[in-house]
Motif scaffolding. Sequence first.
Motif, PDB file in Angstrom:
ATOM      1  N   PHE A  88       0.831  -1.214   0.000  1.00 50.71           N
ATOM      2  CA  PHE A  88       0.000   0.000   0.000  1.00 50.71           C
ATOM      3  C   PHE A  88       0.863   1.260   0.000  1.00 50.71           C
ATOM      4  CE2 PHE A  88      -3.544  -2.591   2.100  1.00 50.71           C
ATOM      5  CZ  PHE A  88      -4.292  -2.639   0.948  1.00 50.71           C
ATOM      6  N   LEU A 108       6.010   1.565  18.747  1.00 47.59           N
ATOM      7  CA  LEU A 108       5.496   2.247  17.555  1.00 47.59           C
ATOM      8  C   LEU A 108       5.911   3.700  17.536  1.00 47.59           C
ATOM      9  CD1 LEU A 108       2.024   0.568  17.447  1.00 47.59           C
ATOM     10  CD2 LEU A 108       3.811   0.353  15.725  1.00 47.59           C
ATOM     11  N   VAL A 143      -8.000  -1.131   5.121  1.00 51.77           N
ATOM     12  CA  VAL A 143      -8.383  -0.910   3.727  1.00 51.77           C
ATOM     13  C   VAL A 143      -9.428  -1.989   3.380  1.00 51.77           C
ATOM     14  CG1 VAL A 143      -7.488  -0.791   1.363  1.00 51.77           C
ATOM     15  CG2 VAL A 143      -6.054  -0.036   3.273  1.00 51.77           C
ATOM     16  N   TYR A 169      -7.622   5.337   4.297  1.00 53.73           N
ATOM     17  CA  TYR A 169      -7.875   4.437   5.425  1.00 53.73           C
ATOM     18  C   TYR A 169      -6.679   4.372   6.367  1.00 53.73           C
ATOM     19  CZ  TYR A 169     -11.985   2.901   2.902  1.00 53.73           C
ATOM     20  OH  TYR A 169     -13.196   2.872   2.269  1.00 53.73           O
TER      21      TYR A 169
HETATM   22  P1  ADP Z   1       1.178  -2.335  11.327  1.00 55.83           P
HETATM   23  O1  ADP Z   1       0.984  -3.813  11.380  1.00 55.83           O
HETATM   24  O2  ADP Z   1       2.303  -1.887  12.167  1.00 55.83           O
HETATM   25  O3  ADP Z   1      -0.081  -1.575  11.585  1.00 55.83           O
HETATM   26  P2  ADP Z   1       1.257  -2.352   8.399  1.00 55.83           P
HETATM   27  O4  ADP Z   1       2.280  -1.726   7.530  1.00 55.83           O
HETATM   28  O5  ADP Z   1       1.127  -3.838   8.351  1.00 55.83           O
HETATM   29  O6  ADP Z   1       1.636  -1.889   9.877  1.00 55.83           O
HETATM   30  O7  ADP Z   1      -0.173  -1.708   8.083  1.00 55.83           O
HETATM   31  C1  ADP Z   1      -0.371  -0.331   8.007  1.00 55.83           C
HETATM   32  C2  ADP Z   1      -1.791  -0.013   7.552  1.00 55.83           C
HETATM   33  O8  ADP Z   1      -2.008  -0.537   6.237  1.00 55.83           O
HETATM   34  C3  ADP Z   1      -2.909  -0.630   8.384  1.00 55.83           C
HETATM   35  O9  ADP Z   1      -3.213   0.147   9.515  1.00 55.83           O
HETATM   36  C4  ADP Z   1      -4.064  -0.668   7.358  1.00 55.83           C
HETATM   37  O10 ADP Z   1      -4.634   0.608   7.191  1.00 55.83           O
HETATM   38  C5  ADP Z   1      -3.340  -1.001   6.072  1.00 55.83           C
HETATM   39  N1  ADP Z   1      -3.300  -2.476   5.857  1.00 55.83           N
HETATM   40  C6  ADP Z   1      -2.185  -3.254   5.824  1.00 55.83           C
HETATM   41  N2  ADP Z   1      -2.514  -4.547   5.634  1.00 55.83           N
HETATM   42  C7  ADP Z   1      -3.873  -4.597   5.528  1.00 55.83           C
HETATM   43  C8  ADP Z   1      -4.830  -5.638   5.348  1.00 55.83           C
HETATM   44  N3  ADP Z   1      -4.448  -6.932   5.228  1.00 55.83           N
HETATM   45  N4  ADP Z   1      -6.139  -5.309   5.287  1.00 55.83           N
HETATM   46  C9  ADP Z   1      -6.531  -4.041   5.398  1.00 55.83           C
HETATM   47  N5  ADP Z   1      -5.700  -3.010   5.610  1.00 55.83           N
HETATM   48  C10 ADP Z   1      -4.371  -3.267   5.670  1.00 55.83           C
END
Ligand code: ADP
Length: 215
Positions: free
Chosen positions: A38, A126, A62, A55
Amino acid sequence: MALRRIIMLGAPGSGKGTQAKFLGDKLDLVHISSGDLFREAQKNGTELGKLAKSYMEKGELVPDNVTVRMVVDHILPLKDEGFILDGFPRNLSQARALDRALEEEKIPIELVVNLKVPQDILLRRLSGRRMCRNCGEIYNVYTLPPQVEDRCDKCSGELYQRADDTEEVVRHRIEVYTKETQPLVGYYQHRGKLSEIENENDINVVRENLMRLLE
Ligand code: ADP
Ligand code: ZN
């Protein structure tokens, strides 16, 4: 038996990104982080990136349809190489969609590692987190500082704090995790795929425990 298809589960700040990269290198698996995908899309200014941004900056998930399609499209070409998923699936509906897609190809998930970390530690991790703008490497000003302030050890890229690592958004992300993602622990336990590791201590201790798990 070499494991080819692994999921890394854990709360925001649990260290799942760092450990997934480590495991991916060790086992020669492709590391797939939905969050990184993303962020990449945002950097490239695509429609998907714009949608995801709205989001992510609030700490919301998302929508499942775009997320599932994006990740499954990335995984299917890696049928023979193998992969480690980080940040996906993040709720039951994504987990079921993933299982369906992988069953069709006869390449089921083999192992799910859940990294367990107490909530108070999550917040500190974090707020200290910094990422490399260039290569995505993760640092922490408290626990894993770079050698030169604000510069990546690997590529000298600039380090930055993610917009969703501010305290208010972090709290919301942890709430979303508890409500949406935590149920996946039971889902994979029920299917006999779950292993759990405590990730409170030293990053190297966790690595050793991870390696032991794979033996
Ligand atoms: P963390 O696990 O530290 O929150 P990530 O980089 O995995 O960090 O995710 C950051 C953001 O990306 C999430 O808060 C969400 O908005 C979006 N996101 C990532 N993976 C998903 C997923 N599988 N489904 C929906 N949103 C996602
Ligand atoms: Zn870098």
